[in-house]
Design a protein around this motif. Structure first.
Motif, mmCIF file in Angstrom:
data_model
loop_
_atom_site.group_PDB
_atom_site.id
_atom_site.type_symbol
_atom_site.label_atom_id
_atom_site.label_comp_id
_atom_site.label_asym_id
_atom_site.label_seq_id
_atom_site.Cartn_x
_atom_site.Cartn_y
_atom_site.Cartn_z
ATOM 1 N N HIS A 1 0.849 -0.967 0.215
ATOM 2 C CA HIS A 1 0.438 -0.583 0.038
ATOM 3 C C HIS A 1 0.972 1.164 -0.064
ATOM 4 O O HIS A 1 0.622 2.375 -1.311
ATOM 5 N N ALA A 2 1.493 1.502 0.264
ATOM 6 C CA ALA A 2 2.544 2.598 0.867
ATOM 7 C C ALA A 2 3.557 3.029 -0.560
ATOM 8 O O ALA A 2 3.646 3.875 -0.985
ATOM 9 N N THR B 1 0.782 4.029 -2.847
ATOM 10 C CA THR B 1 0.862 5.732 -2.632
ATOM 11 C C THR B 1 1.927 6.869 -3.305
ATOM 12 O O THR B 1 1.484 7.430 -4.339
ATOM 13 N N ARG B 2 2.754 5.651 -2.796
ATOM 14 C CA ARG B 2 4.255 6.749 -3.492
ATOM 15 C C ARG B 2 3.892 6.241 -4.627
ATOM 16 O O ARG B 2 4.186 7.723 -5.682
ATOM 17 N N MET B 3 4.454 4.939 -5.954
ATOM 18 C CA MET B 3 3.984 5.329 -7.227
ATOM 19 C C MET B 3 2.984 6.227 -7.463
ATOM 20 O O MET B 3 2.713 6.694 -8.690
ATOM 21 N N ALA C 1 12.750 3.111 -2.377
ATOM 22 C CA ALA C 1 12.284 1.745 -1.727
ATOM 23 C C ALA C 1 13.362 0.741 -1.500
ATOM 24 O O ALA C 1 13.478 0.619 -0.653
ATOM 25 N N LEU C 2 13.718 0.247 -2.634
ATOM 26 C CA LEU C 2 15.170 -0.495 -2.410
ATOM 27 C C LEU C 2 16.199 -0.255 -1.752
ATOM 28 O O LEU C 2 17.106 -0.752 -0.968
#
Length: 166
Positions: free
Chosen positions: A26-27, A30-32, A124-125
């Motif tokens: 989900h996070a 939302t960032r995407m 993210a990574l």
């Protein structure tokens, strides 16, 4: 007599994998969504553009790749057409079928949106040290191609996240 509800709650003996995967997914979504919105796209629009550029595909094929129902797919393609990024055309191999063709501007936007998607994934990574990142990606790929590759039959449908193209 009232029962102390906290005393009755079962204690988990394993990490809550469902929560961990759902929350991070989900996070990330939302960032995407926020990043793609900067260029006026949704994740679905990006998915359609990128996969329509790969080869001649029908609206139904693109809906399957993007795990979209018919209505969502129609709305997505309508928005792409209105923006001048794609259009419905007759297929070159099956005159009964209509494909989604990406315009020159759509191809340019798809290139930009892919850069955005790649950046969001890298960011993210990057939250993990390199050795953990490699282990994480190997483990996730093992789950996606192994034990969790295929959903089980369920009488109560469960909403599914977008699937990776095959």
């Amino acid at each position: 007599m009232l029962v102390d509800m906290t005393a009755m709650a079962p204690t988990s003996t394993a990490p809550d994998l469902s929560y961990l995967l759902d929350h991070t997914s989900h996070a990330l979504r939302t960032r995407m969504a926020a990043a793609l919105a900067e260029i006026g796209l949704t994740a679905r629009m990006h998915c359609v553009l990128v996969h329509a550029l790969e080869e001649e595909r029908t609206q139904i094929q693109l809906a399957e790749i993007g795990d979209m129902d018919k209505t969502t797919m129609v709305v997505t393609v309508d928005a792409l057409e209105k923006a001048g990024l794609a259009e419905r055309r007759p297929s070159s191999t099956d005159r009964r079928a209509r494909i989604i063709a990406v315009t020159e501007e759509g191809a340019r936007v798809a290139g930009r949106s892919q850069e955005i998607v790649d950046r969001v994934h890298r960011e993210a990574l990057a939250a993990m040290p390199g050795d953990e990142r490699e282990i994480f990606l190997r483990a996730m790929n093992r789950l996606v191609t192994g034990h969790l590759a295929t959903p089980v039959e369920n009488p109560q449908p469960v909403r599914r996240a977008r699937q990776r193209a095959k």
